[in-house]
Design a protein around this motif. Structure first.
Motif, PDB file in Angstrom:
ATOM      1  N   ASN A 636       0.750  -1.309  -0.174  1.00 31.97           N
ATOM      2  CA  ASN A 636       0.056  -0.299   0.116  1.00 31.97           C
ATOM      3  C   ASN A 636       0.899   1.303  -0.035  1.00 31.97           C
ATOM      4  O   ASN A 636       0.679   2.519  -0.735  1.00 31.97           O
ATOM      5  N   GLY A 637       1.898   1.323   0.851  1.00 30.20           N
ATOM      6  CA  GLY A 637       2.763   2.234   0.936  1.00 30.20           C
ATOM      7  C   GLY A 637       3.380   2.932  -0.485  1.00 30.20           C
ATOM      8  O   GLY A 637       3.479   3.881  -0.943  1.00 30.20           O
ATOM      9  N   LEU A 638       3.979   1.938  -1.354  1.00 30.08           N
ATOM     10  CA  LEU A 638       4.500   1.934  -2.584  1.00 30.08           C
ATOM     11  C   LEU A 638       3.535   2.509  -3.375  1.00 30.08           C
ATOM     12  O   LEU A 638       3.796   3.208  -4.253  1.00 30.08           O
ATOM     13  N   THR A 639       2.466   2.180  -3.254  1.00 22.40           N
ATOM     14  CA  THR A 639       1.297   2.543  -4.535  1.00 22.40           C
ATOM     15  C   THR A 639       1.313   4.232  -4.187  1.00 22.40           C
ATOM     16  O   THR A 639       0.823   4.549  -5.428  1.00 22.40           O
ATOM     17  N   HIS A 640       1.461   4.724  -3.067  1.00 21.03           N
ATOM     18  CA  HIS A 640       1.171   6.177  -3.037  1.00 21.03           C
ATOM     19  C   HIS A 640       2.347   6.981  -3.663  1.00 21.03           C
ATOM     20  O   HIS A 640       2.308   8.187  -3.564  1.00 21.03           O
ATOM     21  N   ILE A 641       3.518   6.134  -3.834  1.00 22.26           N
ATOM     22  CA  ILE A 641       4.686   7.102  -4.498  1.00 22.26           C
ATOM     23  C   ILE A 641       5.182   6.558  -5.655  1.00 22.26           C
ATOM     24  O   ILE A 641       6.263   7.008  -6.113  1.00 22.26           O
ATOM     25  N   LEU A 642       4.537   5.768  -6.412  1.00 20.72           N
ATOM     26  CA  LEU A 642       4.718   5.295  -7.794  1.00 20.72           C
ATOM     27  C   LEU A 642       4.861   6.839  -8.732  1.00 20.72           C
ATOM     28  O   LEU A 642       3.982   7.591  -8.429  1.00 20.72           O
ATOM     29  N   ARG A 643       5.775   6.613  -9.456  1.00 14.09           N
ATOM     30  CA  ARG A 643       5.969   7.815 -10.392  1.00 14.09           C
ATOM     31  C   ARG A 643       4.846   7.784 -11.677  1.00 14.09           C
ATOM     32  O   ARG A 643       4.251   6.701 -12.007  1.00 14.09           O
ATOM     33  N   ARG A 644       4.512   8.675 -12.092  1.00 14.53           N
ATOM     34  CA  ARG A 644       3.387   8.682 -13.170  1.00 14.53           C
ATOM     35  C   ARG A 644       3.673   9.168 -14.491  1.00 14.53           C
ATOM     36  O   ARG A 644       2.970   9.314 -15.514  1.00 14.53           O
ATOM     37  N   SER A 645       5.050   8.552 -14.945  1.00 11.62           N
ATOM     38  CA  SER A 645       5.516   8.708 -16.374  1.00 11.62           C
ATOM     39  C   SER A 645       5.962   7.587 -16.943  1.00 11.62           C
ATOM     40  O   SER A 645       6.331   6.475 -16.164  1.00 11.62           O
ATOM     41  N   ASN A 646       5.755   7.226 -18.078  1.00  8.80           N
ATOM     42  CA  ASN A 646       6.275   6.077 -18.935  1.00  8.80           C
ATOM     43  C   ASN A 646       7.573   6.069 -19.527  1.00  8.80           C
ATOM     44  O   ASN A 646       8.114   5.187 -19.787  1.00  8.80           O
TER      45      ASN A 646
END
Length: 794
Positions: A636-646
């Motif tokens: 859960n924690g990591l889902t909040h800090i994932l980057r949003r670029s491909n």
């Protein structure tokens, strides 16, 4: 004894760090990585390669560029590659070998090397012509030398005889009547050489590994099970230029830079790498003796266009291969819509692992199982934004329609998942067909064997669609579009493309699309059809080739089932290679293995290269372990800090490039976007294989933007870099202090989020430009920490 099988050559090498990234200061690290990323960003448009300088002296033809030198001797027809410091990288015969037979004769194969007739040089190009090839034919090959790379055109074979071409062998020589591999380097790197971890992709020549390995679309039939990186369409190598491979400075002063040799186009034959006695050759398998599609007398184009790129190590050489294809206009980086990128980066839960654990594989999967595992996922508190349904939801392969008997309320279930705010992923083996008549086709529309009978796969359970036939393309276009309209999946998990057989076994009707072109043709038909209905549909597959960018959007490391006990190590190695796909605009889906213990480490690495995934069973895994609150909190924690670029640039840290066991893995990582350092994943005190390490080593090799005594992932939550952003996310894997550099900040608002929904807030004053966090894994009530939000104030 010369353990390298190559001439020892010290050249003019300067001492360089052996085995891992050298210590350097923060500014140097950021400047070098930002410069590399800016190069990546500017590589989208077609650009003519500047020709290298070609000279002829003392009987040698030499092409020299800023990062390589190529030298060919017409007298013995061998070439050498050297790096910018003069160190030998590899050597090989130049003339390709062509194996032929009388038309339709599958027994009497023959070949004979020709004689050099002439050569010419002009504008960075060397053209070489041979005569008396196979006794009667002519053969020409053209090498184009750019300022950073080399292009080799497909060979031209002119035969006056009525004969079939069976196979084409680049970098081979005649030995005991057979084409024998002859490209030599101390180390060859073959991503995807094995589906499991028992055979390393780092192949030292001294080992003498003898194997015919797919570089192309397949997996079976070579004696070794391959899968996860295929088609890869490239291989790499480097050389040790000291006579004894363990002598002083062998891996510093004596180690050359690396090459990457990959396809520039797709051949209508199967692509293999043949490894024997420490050498390699590239084979394009035609089997025209079976199919008659590469038959004389006429002028034939054989082999494939090859692209050679160079880098300080094979990781960078692969990156330069990708960049070089973009610069040459051969491929274009993916330019996704914002929605498509958001779908691709959605954290997933896949039901496949639970299917296996609960005996629900194949036709035993049913709606009760789907509802059960979905409910358990929700009850666990896991914040998976996508629920992925795996094999076999279909009534029969090829229909892309659910089984009404086993899933009576399938569409209702999908709508319930969407109503919960989650996206849908659906598995599909798009090339399979169980009953051709059910979809309006016949067995004449399937891949065929030489006797005209349809090829049967899966132990006699299904056929493989022949997408080269217009009627098949039209029928399946309608099927694919109805599938998208009816079920509206956000992501399609394409599977079993590697089931396409080699030309030794079966072929399509239109042989222009044989070999490596067949998978491409099938994907063109299916993906184009799906995108007409939903332009933002995401297609996921496991392959490292850059030649499928138009069809595939998300890389998967594939099934880790052969890495029991070390799923995290094997996943890290696969991420090591797939992290380079960020250069192409393709992120990686970080699927877990089949145990819960290794999952948090896999998610740690997944956060760097794309998004998270889990296929673990909530009731218990192969080791009898379950989903603990601590493990769910990490996800859960990591889902909040994932980057949003491909699109991104990954810099592995603490890498050993030559070790077969430790090599091609990274303990820590840095990620850049638009020249900014946006994420650091740091393991400071434990090496990847679980042994104690030196915390200072990792600290010195990670820029001082992040300092930590515990494993931690730190990411900017905006488009700015970590040092500039006003919002950071932190996920810690231990109790301890984490310091984050932010020169412009004065204080920070800290919010700690705990599993179950509780949060605590505090403030800290920055000291000497650092925000210092003292983190604990549990709160006073025992709830595990998910993540920490850090808002910086000037």
């Amino acid at each position: 004894m010369d353990r390298t099988n190559l001439p020892a050559d010290g050249g003019s090498a300067q001492a360089r760090a052996g085995g891992c990234v050298s210590p350097f200061d923060r500014r140097q690290f950021l400047q070098l990585s930002a410069a590399a990323l800016l190069t990546t960003a500017n590589a989208g448009a077609a650009e003519d390669l500047q020709p290298a300088r070609i000279t002829t002296h003392d009987g040698l033809v030499r092409a020299e560029a800023k990062n390589y030198a190529w030298e060919w001797s017409p007298s013995n027809d061998r070439f050498q590659l050297r790096d910018a410091k003069g160190l030998l990288i590899a050597t090989s015969p130049l003339q390709p070998l062509v194996v032929v037979s009388a038309p339709g004769d599958t027994n009497a194969r023959r070949f004979a090397p020709g004689k050099l007739a002439s050569y010419s040089t002009q504008n960075g190009t060397v053209s070489i012509h041979y005569e008396a090839v196979n006794g009667h034919a002519k053969l020409s090959t053209t090498w184009r030398f750019g300022d950073q790379s080399i292009r080799v055109e497909p060979a031209v074979y002119e035969t006056p005889s009525n004969e079939d071409v069976i196979s084409f062998h680049a970098f081979a020589e005649e030995l005991a009547g057979d084409p024998f591999p002859a490209l030599k380097a101390s180390y060859l790197i073959v991503p995807g050489i094995s589906e499991g971890s028992s055979v390393s992709p780092i192949v030292r020549s001294d080992v003498g590994l003898n194997v015919l390995s797919w570089l192309g679309h397949g997996s079976f039939g070579t004696g070794m099970l391959q899968q996860w990186g295929l088609p890869v369409h490239f291989f790499c190598g480097f050389n040790i230029n000291i006579a004894h491979g363990v002598a002083r400075d062998a891996y510093t002063r004596g180690r050359s830079e690396a090459f990457c040799c990959g396809l520039a186009d797709l051949p209508n034959g199967d692509l293999f790498l043949n490894l024997k006695s420490g050498a390699a050759s590239v084979i394009v398998n035609y089997r025209s003796d079976l199919w008659g599609h590469v038959r004389g007398p006429r002028r034939l184009s054989l082999g494939a266009g090859l692209f050679w790129a160079f880098g300080a190590d094979y990781y960078e050489a692969i990156r330069e291969y990708y960049l070089g294809l973009m610069k040459a206009g051969i491929i274009r980086r993916k330019a996704n819509s914002e929605k498509k990128t958001a779908v691709a980066l959605t954290p997933q839960f896949c039901a496949w692992g639970s299917q296996v654990d609960r005996g629900k594989e194949g036709d035993r999967q049913d709606e009760a199982f789907l509802r059960e595992i979905y409910r358990e996922m929700k009850d666990s508190g896991m914040h998976a934004g996508m629920f992925s349904i795996d094999d076999k939801w279909e009534e029969r392969y090829g229909t892309l329609e659910h089984s009404a008997e086993r899933f009576p309320h399938f569409v209702d279930f999908l709508n319930e998942v969407r109503a919960d705010g989650r996206r849908i992923g659906i598995w599909a083996a798009l090339m399979r067909c169980e009953d051709p008549q059910q979809i309006g086709l016949t067995t004449e529309h399937m891949l065929r064997q030489r006797d005209g009978k349809p090829f049967v796969a899966g132990g006699g359970k299904y056929y493989i669609l022949d997408f080269t036939q217009p009627v098949v393309a039209n029928v399946f276009k309608n099927i694919a579009q109805n599938f998208i309209r009816r079920y509206n999946p956000d992501l399609v998990k394409f599977d079993f493309g590697y089931e396409l057989p080699s030309l030794d076994i079966a072929a399509p009707k239109d042989l222009r699309y044989a070999g490596e072109r067949l998978l491409k043709r099938g994907l063109e038909v299916v993906v184009e059809a799906m995108r007409e209905v939903n332009p933002d549909i995401v297609l996921m597959y496991y392959q490292l080739s850059p030649l499928f960018l138009d069809e595939l959007d998300l890389h998967s490391p594939d099934d880790l089932f052969l890495a029991a006990g070390e799923y995290d190590l094997e996943a890290n190695r696969r991420f090591f290679f797939s992290s380079l796909c960020g250069t192409l605009g393709v992120p990686t889906y970080g699927s877990s293995g089949y145990d819960w213990q290794s999952a948090p480490d896999i998610w740690f690495d997944s956060a760097v290269v794309g998004t998270l995934g889990s296929l673990n069973d909530f009731r218990g895994d192969e080791q009898g372990e379950v989903a603990t609150p601590e493990r769910i909190a990490k996800y859960n924690g990591l889902t909040h800090i994932l980057r949003r670029s491909n699109v991104f640039h990954v810099q592995p840290l603490d890498v050993d490039y030559e070790a077969p066991t430790r090599g091609a893995r990274s303990r820590s990582w840095a990620r850049f976007e638009n020249g900014e350092l946006v994420l650091v994943a740091l393991r400071p005190s434990t090496t990847l294989d679980g042994t104690d390490g030196d915390s200072s080593v990792a600290k010195n090799r990670v820029p001082d933007v992040v300092r930590a005594a515990v494993p931690v992932v730190v990411a900017s939550r905006t488009s700015d870099g970590i040092e500039k952003t006003d919002s950071l996310g932190v996920v810690t894997y231990g109790d301890g202090e984490v310091s984050i550099l932010h020169p412009q900040g004065s204080r920070a608002e800290i919010t700690e989020y705990w599993l179950g929904g509780a949060s605590t807030r505090s403030q800290v004053q920055l000291q000497n430009g650092y925000c210092r966090l003292r983190l604990t894994l549990r709160d006073k009530e025992g709830a595990p920490l998910e993540w920490v939000e850090v808002n910086i104030q000037a």
